[in-house]
Structures are given as structure tokens and as C-alpha cells.
Design an enzyme around this catalytic site. Sequence first.
Site, PDB file in Angstrom:
ATOM      1  N   HIS A 267       0.803  -1.236   0.000  1.00 54.61           N
ATOM      2  CA  HIS A 267       0.000   0.000   0.000  1.00 54.61           C
ATOM      3  C   HIS A 267       0.840   1.293   0.000  1.00 54.61           C
ATOM      4  O   HIS A 267       0.759   2.089  -0.924  1.00 54.61           O
ATOM      5  CB  HIS A 267      -0.916   0.020   1.234  1.00 54.61           C
ATOM      6  CG  HIS A 267      -1.753  -1.202   1.385  1.00 54.61           C
ATOM      7  ND1 HIS A 267      -2.863  -1.474   0.588  1.00 54.61           N
ATOM      8  CD2 HIS A 267      -1.647  -2.245   2.240  1.00 54.61           C
ATOM      9  CE1 HIS A 267      -3.395  -2.622   0.964  1.00 54.61           C
ATOM     10  NE2 HIS A 267      -2.684  -3.122   1.951  1.00 54.61           N
TER      11      HIS A 267
HETATM   12  O1  RIB Z   1      -4.695  -0.214   4.975  1.00 55.19           O
HETATM   13  C1  RIB Z   1      -3.314  -0.200   4.689  1.00 55.19           C
HETATM   14  C2  RIB Z   1      -2.631   0.860   5.487  1.00 55.19           C
HETATM   15  O2  RIB Z   1      -2.767   0.601   6.882  1.00 55.19           O
HETATM   16  C3  RIB Z   1      -1.109   0.906   5.244  1.00 55.19           C
HETATM   17  O3  RIB Z   1      -0.647   2.201   5.453  1.00 55.19           O
HETATM   18  C4  RIB Z   1      -0.576  -0.011   6.308  1.00 55.19           C
HETATM   19  O4  RIB Z   1       0.770   0.312   6.663  1.00 55.19           O
HETATM   20  C5  RIB Z   1      -1.491   0.318   7.454  1.00 55.19           C
HETATM   21  O5  RIB Z   1      -0.983   1.474   8.100  1.00 55.19           O
END
Ligand code: RIB
Length: 338
Positions: A267
Site C-alpha cells: 500500500h
Molecule cells: O490499509 C493499509 C494501510 O494501513 C497501510 O498504510 C498499512 O501500513 C497500514 O498502516
Amino acid sequence: MNAFIRTALRSLLLVSLTVTTALADEARRDLIIDTDPGADDVVALLLALASPDELNIRAITTVAGNVRLEKTSRNARLAREWAGREDVPVYAGSPRPLLRTPIYAADIHGAEGLPIPVHEPAKGLAPGSAVTYLIDTLRAAPPKSVTIAMLGPQTNLALALIQAPEIVKGIKEVVVMGGAHFNGGNITPVAEFNLYADPHAAQVVLASGVPLTYIPLDVTHKVLTSQARIDKLQGLGNQAGKTVADILNEYVKRDMEHYGLSGGPIHDASVIAYLLRPQLFSGRSVHLEVDSREGLTFGQSVPDWYDGLQQPKNVTWITEGDAQGFFDLLTERLAKLR
Ligand code: RIB
Ligand code: CA
């Protein structure tokens, strides 16, 4: 060649070098990375720290999120050490969300916030809080000069905006990893973790009017690892490639099982890739609201994709990404590290 021509050529060379340097500096983006490392945060940090020609990383600011603040701050310092970039200060920020009870994601990122062995990094935190650093830095910054990459709950920036609303003027744009719409959430059927962990902070940032781009699950779930892509990182033959491959081999398992995917999303690294190669991504300007009412839709992001509400468009919502282009960039940059 007579002395006059030599002097003229030397002056011309000096001018062209000065212009080139000025243009290069102009092209470099002043960046603050706000983060809750976190496996994918560390990949994002390494990608950013390996890109000094494009990114002038002013500081890393940490927040509680995936794990408690002490561990997200330690992991940010670890990423800095692994990248050989101890020139970048790390400031610790808020240990908890604005209002809601804290939640964490140690089940996904590991008890220490990373699925690989960790140690106490040599270099410590910078003195002072991340919120104070944000206020002081953005107050002093030229108008619209500083970009913020937001990789975790938006608590630090929200607190800074509440205390000093005028700092908006120093912000060029905020690029947020957060939100979900077309394919559902990851922490609840409709909510993505970063927004669910502090929806009130996301509402404060939205209301501030800062230029906002969201990198939601809608796109991060289209930029997926594969064993071949991870093996290529491992095959770089340096510590950075091995570290990221080891992290990813563990981190993506949960998502692959949960979603029945052949690979997993990284992500936060998509935020940095967007800053480096925006042409890899596409989306639409929309009106976005975030729900903070207790109940089933707590933390849900609601982008008005078809503009049915005819409300002001306050974010760019990214839905498409070039997965191979992303991994080519990540591999190319990690190869530059030790
Ligand atoms: O949903 C994904 C996000 O939440 C990313 O930033 C992961 O590191 C968590 O913080
Ligand atoms: Ca994160």
C-alpha cells in the site's frame, strides 16, 4: 586558443552548471513522510530514501498505527539506517488517535511492527514532537512548497492543523494512503485501516482545504507482488533487496489468503511511486467524505465518483496503477542502496 575565449568558455560553463543545478533543485520536491512503520511503510521509506535526486526528504514523522508509537518510531529509524540516510531526522508524533480508542495491526505487521528481525538503531530520534516540527516547518515554508506523504493515520497533521490552521499555506499537497470504495475495506467490510484508526483526523485534514490526493485500496490492490517480482528484489544481491524481499514474503501472506489473490499489495509504497512517477497512476477529482459515526460504516470513505451530490471536489481519488511500472521503479531504486 587565446585567453579571452578561454575565459568566455569558462564563464559559459559556470553559468550552465549554475542553471542546471538550479533546475535540478527546482525539480526536487521538499517532502515530509508521516508514517506508522509497518511493513509496507518501510518499503515506502526505502523507495523514498533511495530517490534523493527527486525527493528532498526534510523529515520522517511517526505516529501510532500499525503498532505503538515507540515501535513505529524505532522502525522508521531502522529504515533510515538500512537506507544509509541518517541525515534525515525522525520525529515521534502522536501516541494515539484524536478521539477513538486506539487500534493496532500487529497481527498483520508482527509484534514489533515488522515481520523480520529488528534491532535498536544507532541514531536516535530528533528532539521535540512531530506535531511541533510540522507546525514550525510549515509556518516557515514558502507558500505551497512542502509535500506530505501520509502513510498512516492522519493524527499528527490534524493536530498541527488544529493548533495552527495557517500552516495550510506552506503545503503543496498531501498524498494519502487511505480509504477504500469500489472493492470494500480491509479492516471492516467498508473501511480501510488508516482511516478507521483515526477518521476524525482524516475529517480535519479534509476540512482544511489542503490539496489532497488519495491512494486507496482501489488502486493498491491492483499493484500486487508476485513471486517473480519478489525474487527479482532478492536477486539484487544487496541488503536492501534482501530486506524488502524478506518483508514482502511475510507481509503479503495475510492479504493473499484473505482476498484469494496471487500476490499482495504494498500500500504505502504506491504513495512514493506516485510522487516519483505520477504517470503510472490515474484517477478522478471527486467530493470525498469520511464517516465517523459509531457503527457499521465507522471510518468509511465515501468518494462521490459520479458527482451525484454536486459538492465541491476536494480530493483526487486514484483508482488505476501500472503494476509492472511500479515494480520496475522499486527494483531500480533499491538497487541504488547498499
Ligand atoms: O490499509 C493499509 C494501510 O494501513 C497501510 O498504510 C498499512 O501500513 C497500514 O498502516
Ligand atoms: Ca502505514
